[in-house]
Motif scaffolding. Structure first.
Motif, PDB file in Angstrom:
ATOM      1  N   GLY A 174       0.783  -1.217   0.000  1.00  0.00           N
ATOM      2  CA  GLY A 174       0.000   0.000   0.000  1.00  0.00           C
ATOM      3  C   GLY A 174       0.820   1.274   0.000  1.00  0.00           C
ATOM      4  O   GLY A 174       0.268   2.353  -0.047  1.00  0.00           O
ATOM      5  N   ASP A 175       2.126   1.169   0.046  1.00  0.00           N
ATOM      6  CA  ASP A 175       2.953   2.372   0.017  1.00  0.00           C
ATOM      7  C   ASP A 175       2.723   3.125  -1.287  1.00  0.00           C
ATOM      8  O   ASP A 175       2.785   2.554  -2.362  1.00  0.00           O
ATOM      9  N   VAL A 184      -3.863   5.821  -0.034  1.00  0.00           N
ATOM     10  CA  VAL A 184      -3.790   4.754   0.961  1.00  0.00           C
ATOM     11  C   VAL A 184      -2.542   4.979   1.805  1.00  0.00           C
ATOM     12  O   VAL A 184      -1.425   4.906   1.297  1.00  0.00           O
ATOM     13  N   LEU A 185      -2.738   5.272   3.090  1.00  0.00           N
ATOM     14  CA  LEU A 185      -1.613   5.508   3.995  1.00  0.00           C
ATOM     15  C   LEU A 185      -1.201   4.232   4.716  1.00  0.00           C
ATOM     16  O   LEU A 185      -0.019   4.018   4.985  1.00  0.00           O
ATOM     17  N   GLU A 186      -2.172   3.401   5.076  1.00  0.00           N
ATOM     18  CA  GLU A 186      -1.909   2.079   5.663  1.00  0.00           C
ATOM     19  C   GLU A 186      -2.865   1.116   4.987  1.00  0.00           C
ATOM     20  O   GLU A 186      -4.076   1.263   5.075  1.00  0.00           O
ATOM     21  N   PHE A 187      -2.306   0.092   4.323  1.00  0.00           N
ATOM     22  CA  PHE A 187      -3.091  -0.752   3.425  1.00  0.00           C
ATOM     23  C   PHE A 187      -3.840  -1.877   4.131  1.00  0.00           C
ATOM     24  O   PHE A 187      -3.355  -2.499   5.056  1.00  0.00           O
ATOM     25  N   LEU A 226      -6.787   6.034   5.215  1.00  0.00           N
ATOM     26  CA  LEU A 226      -6.900   6.719   3.934  1.00  0.00           C
ATOM     27  C   LEU A 226      -6.860   8.221   4.127  1.00  0.00           C
ATOM     28  O   LEU A 226      -7.212   8.733   5.185  1.00  0.00           O
ATOM     29  N   ALA A 227      -6.466   8.909   3.080  1.00  0.00           N
ATOM     30  CA  ALA A 227      -6.562  10.366   3.035  1.00  0.00           C
ATOM     31  C   ALA A 227      -7.205  10.729   1.706  1.00  0.00           C
ATOM     32  O   ALA A 227      -7.044  10.018   0.715  1.00  0.00           O
ATOM     33  N   SER A 228      -7.937  11.813   1.699  1.00  0.00           N
ATOM     34  CA  SER A 228      -8.502  12.287   0.444  1.00  0.00           C
ATOM     35  C   SER A 228      -8.315  13.790   0.366  1.00  0.00           C
ATOM     36  O   SER A 228      -8.163  14.476   1.374  1.00  0.00           O
TER      37      SER A 228
END
Length: 188
Positions: free
Chosen positions: A43-44, A123-126, A80-82
């Motif tokens: 997810g990186d 995706v910050l942590e998958f 997640l970030a948006s």
């Protein structure tokens, strides 16, 4: 109450589809969602860009709200970030087995003039997840998901051209059909 701006018109086409994000993401059309970068399954640097037809200087400096439904189908917490045109990043944690409606409101940047009022999902942590019901609307309040008017018109046109009903059956359905046509003209 004076600062509430409600848009409700969805600017994304085909936003009713559900995408399972695990190890592969493929979408055939080239104008809606693209994988900006991917390193699966860790997810990186895994992010998606939701593009649309809102392009031009008239969209710079306007307030938009992006929302999307995320369901964590994996075994770990998803982070997640948006953001909208690289402004106002909003982060959310989605626990395993839960569903969240992610929302972010921002004023569109200069990128709207040359690219579009794009929205990024990072995706910050998958963890494996599904994404569905994405919506971009003008204003600072997210409303319930609804399809773009163009998607509704496409569905109506598909019904007109289908061969599911015979001509006789279609005549019997004419009163209901007339009602639909009247709604269609009000959408255009």
């Amino acid at each position: 109450i004076d600062d509430v701006q409600v848009g409700s018109r969805n600017y994304f086409l085909k936003s009713d589809e559900i995408y399972q994000i695990g190890t592969v993401f493929n979408r055939t059309d080239d104008y809606e969602i693209s994988v900006v970068s991917a390193n699966v399954p860790t997810g990186d640097n895994y992010s998606f860009r939701f593009a649309n037809r809102l392009k031009g200087s008239l969209n710079v400096g306007k307030t938009f709200t992006f929302s999307i439904t995320i369901k964590n189908t994996g075994n770990t917490t998803l982070k997640l970030a948006s953001r909208i045109t690289d402004n106002e990043t909003q982060e959310v944690l989605v626990a395993s087995g839960t569903t969240e409606r992610l929302k972010v409101t921002a004023i569109s940047s200069e990128a709207a003039a040359t690219q579009s009022v794009y929205c990024d999902l990072i995706v910050l942590e998958f963890s494996a997840f599904t994404m569905s019901e994405w919506k971009l609307e003008s204003g600072n309040r997210a409303t319930d998901w609804s399809p773009a008017p163009e998607d509704i018109l496409f569905q109506i046109d598909t019904i007109v051209d289908d061969d599911i009903f015979s001509a006789t059956e279609k005549k019997k359905l004419l009163p209901e059909w007339s009602s639909i046509v009247n709604e269609r003209t009000s959408l255009e």
